[in-house]
Design a protein around this motif. Structure first.
Motif, short mmCIF file in Angstrom:
data_model
loop_
_atom_site.label_atom_id
_atom_site.label_comp_id
_atom_site.label_asym_id
_atom_site.label_seq_id
_atom_site.Cartn_x
_atom_site.Cartn_y
_atom_site.Cartn_z
N VAL A 37 0.85 -1.19 0.00
CA VAL A 37 0.00 0.00 0.00
C VAL A 37 0.89 1.25 0.00
O VAL A 37 2.08 1.16 0.28
CB VAL A 37 -0.93 0.01 1.24
N PRO A 38 0.32 2.42 -0.31
CA PRO A 38 1.11 3.65 -0.23
C PRO A 38 1.59 3.90 1.20
O PRO A 38 0.85 3.70 2.16
CB PRO A 38 0.13 4.73 -0.68
N CYS A 39 2.82 4.33 1.32
CA CYS A 39 3.40 4.61 2.63
C CYS A 39 2.97 6.00 3.09
O CYS A 39 3.16 6.98 2.37
CB CYS A 39 4.93 4.53 2.56
N PRO A 40 2.43 6.11 4.30
CA PRO A 40 1.99 7.41 4.80
C PRO A 40 3.13 8.27 5.37
O PRO A 40 2.92 9.41 5.73
CB PRO A 40 1.01 7.04 5.91
N PHE A 41 4.34 7.71 5.42
CA PHE A 41 5.46 8.42 6.03
C PHE A 41 6.27 9.25 5.05
O PHE A 41 7.21 9.93 5.44
CB PHE A 41 6.37 7.44 6.77
N HIS A 42 5.93 9.17 3.77
CA HIS A 42 6.60 10.00 2.76
C HIS A 42 5.65 10.17 1.58
O HIS A 42 4.59 9.54 1.52
CB HIS A 42 7.94 9.39 2.32
N ASN A 43 5.99 11.02 0.65
CA ASN A 43 5.16 11.25 -0.53
C ASN A 43 5.32 10.06 -1.47
O ASN A 43 6.20 10.04 -2.32
CB ASN A 43 5.58 12.56 -1.20
N ASP A 44 4.46 9.09 -1.31
CA ASP A 44 4.57 7.81 -2.01
C ASP A 44 3.70 7.82 -3.27
O ASP A 44 2.48 7.82 -3.18
CB ASP A 44 4.14 6.68 -1.08
N LYS A 45 4.33 7.83 -4.41
CA LYS A 45 3.59 7.81 -5.67
C LYS A 45 3.23 6.38 -6.08
O LYS A 45 2.20 6.15 -6.72
CB LYS A 45 4.41 8.47 -6.77
N ASN A 46 4.05 5.43 -5.73
CA ASN A 46 3.78 4.02 -5.99
C ASN A 46 3.77 3.29 -4.65
O ASN A 46 4.62 3.55 -3.80
CB ASN A 46 4.88 3.41 -6.87
N PRO A 47 2.82 2.39 -4.43
CA PRO A 47 2.79 1.65 -3.16
C PRO A 47 4.13 0.99 -2.85
O PRO A 47 4.66 0.25 -3.68
CB PRO A 47 1.68 0.62 -3.38
N SER A 48 4.68 1.31 -1.70
CA SER A 48 5.98 0.74 -1.32
C SER A 48 5.98 0.20 0.10
O SER A 48 7.00 -0.30 0.56
CB SER A 48 7.08 1.80 -1.47
N LEU A 49 4.86 0.33 0.80
CA LEU A 49 4.78 -0.15 2.18
C LEU A 49 4.22 -1.57 2.17
O LEU A 49 3.09 -1.80 1.74
CB LEU A 49 3.88 0.75 3.02
N ASP A 50 5.03 -2.53 2.62
CA ASP A 50 4.60 -3.91 2.71
C ASP A 50 4.10 -4.17 4.13
O ASP A 50 4.81 -3.87 5.10
CB ASP A 50 5.74 -4.87 2.39
N ILE A 51 2.90 -4.73 4.24
CA ILE A 51 2.33 -5.06 5.54
C ILE A 51 2.06 -6.55 5.57
O ILE A 51 1.32 -7.08 4.72
CB ILE A 51 1.02 -4.29 5.80
N ASN A 52 2.67 -7.23 6.52
CA ASN A 52 2.47 -8.66 6.70
C ASN A 52 1.50 -8.82 7.87
O ASN A 52 1.87 -8.56 9.03
CB ASN A 52 3.80 -9.36 6.99
N LEU A 53 0.28 -9.21 7.57
CA LEU A 53 -0.74 -9.31 8.62
C LEU A 53 -0.52 -10.51 9.52
O LEU A 53 -0.89 -10.47 10.69
CB LEU A 53 -2.13 -9.37 7.99
N GLN A 54 0.08 -11.57 9.02
CA GLN A 54 0.33 -12.75 9.85
C GLN A 54 1.32 -12.42 10.97
O GLN A 54 1.17 -12.86 12.09
CB GLN A 54 0.85 -13.91 9.00
N LYS A 55 2.33 -11.61 10.64
CA LYS A 55 3.34 -11.22 11.62
C LYS A 55 3.03 -9.87 12.26
O LYS A 55 3.67 -9.49 13.23
CB LYS A 55 4.71 -11.15 10.96
N ALA A 56 2.07 -9.14 11.70
CA ALA A 56 1.67 -7.81 12.17
C ALA A 56 2.85 -6.83 12.15
O ALA A 56 3.11 -6.12 13.11
CB ALA A 56 1.04 -7.88 13.56
N VAL A 57 3.57 -6.83 11.02
CA VAL A 57 4.72 -5.93 10.85
C VAL A 57 4.61 -5.20 9.52
O VAL A 57 3.86 -5.60 8.63
CB VAL A 57 6.06 -6.70 10.92
N HIS A 58 5.39 -4.13 9.41
CA HIS A 58 5.42 -3.35 8.17
C HIS A 58 6.86 -3.00 7.82
O HIS A 58 7.73 -2.93 8.69
CB HIS A 58 4.59 -2.07 8.31
N PHE A 59 7.07 -2.76 6.51
CA PHE A 59 8.37 -2.31 6.03
C PHE A 59 8.16 -1.53 4.74
O PHE A 59 7.51 -2.01 3.82
CB PHE A 59 9.30 -3.49 5.74
#
Length: 95
Positions: A37-59
């Motif tokens: 999904v788009p990262c809310p921590f910077h001006n993200d034009k292309n989705p670059s935030l990976d969220i793993n729901l099984q581990k409940a982590v993001h990168f």
């Protein structure tokens, strides 16, 4: 019961709701076990935030932000980890 990150790991339904409470909209594409999904921590034009729901982590592959769902909520809402935990407990109906 004290609520911690460990309560979210292994519970993708609860982890998804925690990320949604922090403002994530899961309209991004799925990349294996992760959502991108788009990262809310910077001006993200292309989705670059990976969220793993099984581990409940993001990168974020662009800005390098990473952590767990509690840290994500705390940073997005500019609150301490303790306040993030309290907010998530309430939002997840664990009070």
């Amino acid at each position: 019961m004290n609520f911690t990150q460990e309560h979210l790991a292994g519970r993708p339904d609860m982890a998804r709701r925690a990320f949604e409470l922090a403002g994530v909209t899961f309209t991004g594409r799925r990349a294996g076990a992760e959502y991108r999904v788009p990262c809310p921590f910077h001006n993200d034009k292309n989705p670059s935030l990976d969220i793993n729901l099984q581990k409940a982590v993001h990168f974020c592959r662009a800005c390098g932000k990473k952590g767990d769902a509690v840290q994500f909520y705390a940073e997005r809402n500019n609150v301490s980890d303790q306040n993030a935990i309290a907010d998530l407990r309430k939002g997840l109906g664990l009070e």
